[in-house]
Design an enzyme around this catalytic site. Structure first.
Site, PDB file in Angstrom:
ATOM      1  N   ASN A   7     -23.697   5.240  15.375  1.00  0.00           N
ATOM      2  CA  ASN A   7     -24.843   4.508  15.906  1.00  0.00           C
ATOM      3  C   ASN A   7     -25.147   3.372  14.933  1.00  0.00           C
ATOM      4  O   ASN A   7     -25.724   3.593  13.871  1.00  0.00           O
ATOM      5  CB  ASN A   7     -26.038   5.464  16.039  1.00  0.00           C
ATOM      6  CG  ASN A   7     -27.249   4.792  16.656  1.00  0.00           C
ATOM      7  OD1 ASN A   7     -27.226   3.609  16.996  1.00  0.00           O
ATOM      8  ND2 ASN A   7     -28.320   5.553  16.796  1.00  0.00           N
ATOM      9  N   ARG A  91     -22.749   4.709  20.216  1.00  0.00           N
ATOM     10  CA  ARG A  91     -23.966   4.543  20.995  1.00  0.00           C
ATOM     11  C   ARG A  91     -24.172   3.049  21.231  1.00  0.00           C
ATOM     12  O   ARG A  91     -24.141   2.261  20.296  1.00  0.00           O
ATOM     13  CB  ARG A  91     -25.149   5.112  20.212  1.00  0.00           C
ATOM     14  CG  ARG A  91     -26.413   4.999  20.978  1.00  0.00           C
ATOM     15  CD  ARG A  91     -27.571   5.599  20.232  1.00  0.00           C
ATOM     16  NE  ARG A  91     -28.686   5.681  21.138  1.00  0.00           N
ATOM     17  CZ  ARG A  91     -29.798   6.294  20.853  1.00  0.00           C
ATOM     18  NH1 ARG A  91     -29.948   6.891  19.699  1.00  0.00           N
ATOM     19  NH2 ARG A  91     -30.783   6.322  21.725  1.00  0.00           N
ATOM     20  N   GLU A 385     -28.575  13.795  21.076  1.00  0.00           N
ATOM     21  CA  GLU A 385     -27.881  12.639  21.647  1.00  0.00           C
ATOM     22  C   GLU A 385     -26.467  12.502  21.090  1.00  0.00           C
ATOM     23  O   GLU A 385     -25.544  12.133  21.806  1.00  0.00           O
ATOM     24  CB  GLU A 385     -28.699  11.369  21.374  1.00  0.00           C
ATOM     25  CG  GLU A 385     -29.956  11.338  22.221  1.00  0.00           C
ATOM     26  CD  GLU A 385     -31.012  10.381  21.710  1.00  0.00           C
ATOM     27  OE1 GLU A 385     -31.652  10.710  20.691  1.00  0.00           O
ATOM     28  OE2 GLU A 385     -31.200   9.317  22.303  1.00  0.00           O
TER      29      GLU A 385
END
Ligand code: AMP
Length: 398
Positions: A7, A91, A385
């Site tokens: 991310n 992500r 997530e």
């Protein structure tokens, strides 16, 4: 099979290495202040060993090199060589209308991420920097883009169209997209499992209540509405974001306070929400403390306004779906704050949602919170997530 989840932010790079056999986390960490003085890698590796490395890193490629070194280090590393990483899941904030799922990264996907940067100017370019850094260091490893907007692409047009001239949509693609999609997808599936149902059998309102907060109506496994919009500013009152307000306030602030458009944007994103109302903090722990210890009225107002907003959305989505079976609550506030959960659910008995105060006392633990005879099940779910990104990545790369 080991999957690395990345991310990337504009000056940060978060990562988690997950062993998909058993879905266990092998290592995780973050590089902060990339491109600035004082860049640091905080890594948690073998046997939970925590290390910090201060090293100048001019860009995400430098940062990613150091991450790989940490993962393969003979002392605190968790793998022998980079070859053990079979895929990387990235992500990505905004996939626009084109990406209703996760995709193996190729030139088209990269072009689409660039194109959608107009809607996610802070995130999409940063996500791309992470992707490019990984591609440089691991050129032969398949990579997947998992979009925060993708889960919401099943919304019907009546839910995503704004009441603007149609050309705003047809020419500029101004519409509701929704965010936190990876979390809502994970949480709604998990919530269904927890009440012994398949996602296709239930109507769920998924409440992601963290520093950023959003709600999604998930009807038989598909998102049919969500509170965030073209950007993550719309919807609930959040930590520092104002959520939905009268759009005329923008002009009013510019005229009355002589603010520039950038100042208004900053006012609404960084100085508003529970922080702005309370004048104390964006962190609910600090706000509660101000109420508990000194009966600070603005602290209570911030808490009341936050909960009232969430409650209204639950009611709206029950109407949108013609009823609800499950209310799922997750993220930093949702998983850890029983008082906020109680304030949200109180008054929803007319919908058939009744909290059991004893069951609701849990913190940071997945659990059913509703009374045994509650028609609507209320569940606390620990969102994950990164695991969802790793699962999507594995599904596409194996
Ligand atoms: P997230 O964005 O999901 O990481 O959530 C972060 C937010 O969760 C913090 O800003 C706090 O407002 C809230 N939070 C975390 N722990 C607690 C806690 N124990 N009690 C109340 N709120 C909490």
């Amino acid at each position: 099979m080991k999957v690395l989840v990345v991310n990337a932010g504009s000056s940060s790079l978060k990562y988690k290495l997950i062993n998909m056999n058993g879905e266990s986390v092998l290592a995780k960490g973050i590089v902060e202040r990339i491109g600035f003085d004082g860049t640091v890698l905080k890594h948690e590796g073998k046997d939970g060993q925590k290390i910090e490395i201060d090293k100048e890193m001019k860009d995400h490629t430098d940062a990613f090199k150091l991450v790989v070194e940490a993962l393969t280090d003979s002392n605190y590393g968790v793998i022998k060589s980079m070859d053990e990483i079979k895929a990387v899941g990235h992500r990505v904030l905004h996939g626009g209308e084109k990406y209703a799922g996760s995709f193996i990264i190729n030139d088209d996907v990269i072009a689409a991420i660039e194109e959608c940067a107009v809607f996610g100017p802070l995130h999409n370019p940063a996500n791309l920097m992470g992707i490019r850094a990984c591609q440089k260091i691991m050129p032969n490893v398949p990579m997947v883009a998992v979009f925060d907007t993708a889960f919401h692409q099943t919304m019907p047009k009546k839910a995503y169209i704004y009441g603007l001239p149609y050309e705003a949509y047809s020419e500029m693609k101004i519409r509701r997209y929704g965010f936190h999609g990876t979390s809502h997808a994970y949480v709604s599936k998990r919530a269904a499992e927890m009440v012994g149902k398949k996602p296709e059998e239930v109507k769920i309102v998924s409440c992601h209540l963290g520093n950023g907060a959003s709600i999604a109506a998930v009807d038989h496994g598909k998102c049919v509405d969500t509170s965030m919009g073209l950007t993550p500013l719309e919807g609930l009152i959040m930590g520092t974001r104002c959520g939905s307000i009268d759009p005329a306030i923008v002009e009013f602030l510019m005229k009355e306070k002589g603010m520039t458009i950038n100042e208004v944007t900053n006012y609404m994103n960084k100085q508003s929400g529970v922080y702005g109302i309370s004048g104390i903090s964006s962190d609910f722990r600090d706000i509660w403390k101000a109420w508990d210890t000194e009966k600070n009225e603005r602290a209570k107002l911030a808490l009341d306004a936050f909960c009232y907003n969430v409650k209204k959305y639950i009611g709206a989505y029950a109407a949108a779906m013609g009823g609800i079976d499950v209310i799922a609550i997750t993220a930093g506030i949702g998983e850890n704050d029983p008082r906020i959960r109680k304030m949200i659910i109180e008054g929803l008995e007319f919908l058939g949602a009744v909290m059991d105060d004893e069951k609701n006392s849990v913190r940071g633990q997945e659990s059913i919170l509703s009374a045994d005879d509650s028609k609507v099940k209320i569940v606390c779910v620990s969102t994950d997530e990164e695991l969802k990104i790793a699962q999507e990545t594995k599904a596409l790369c194996l």
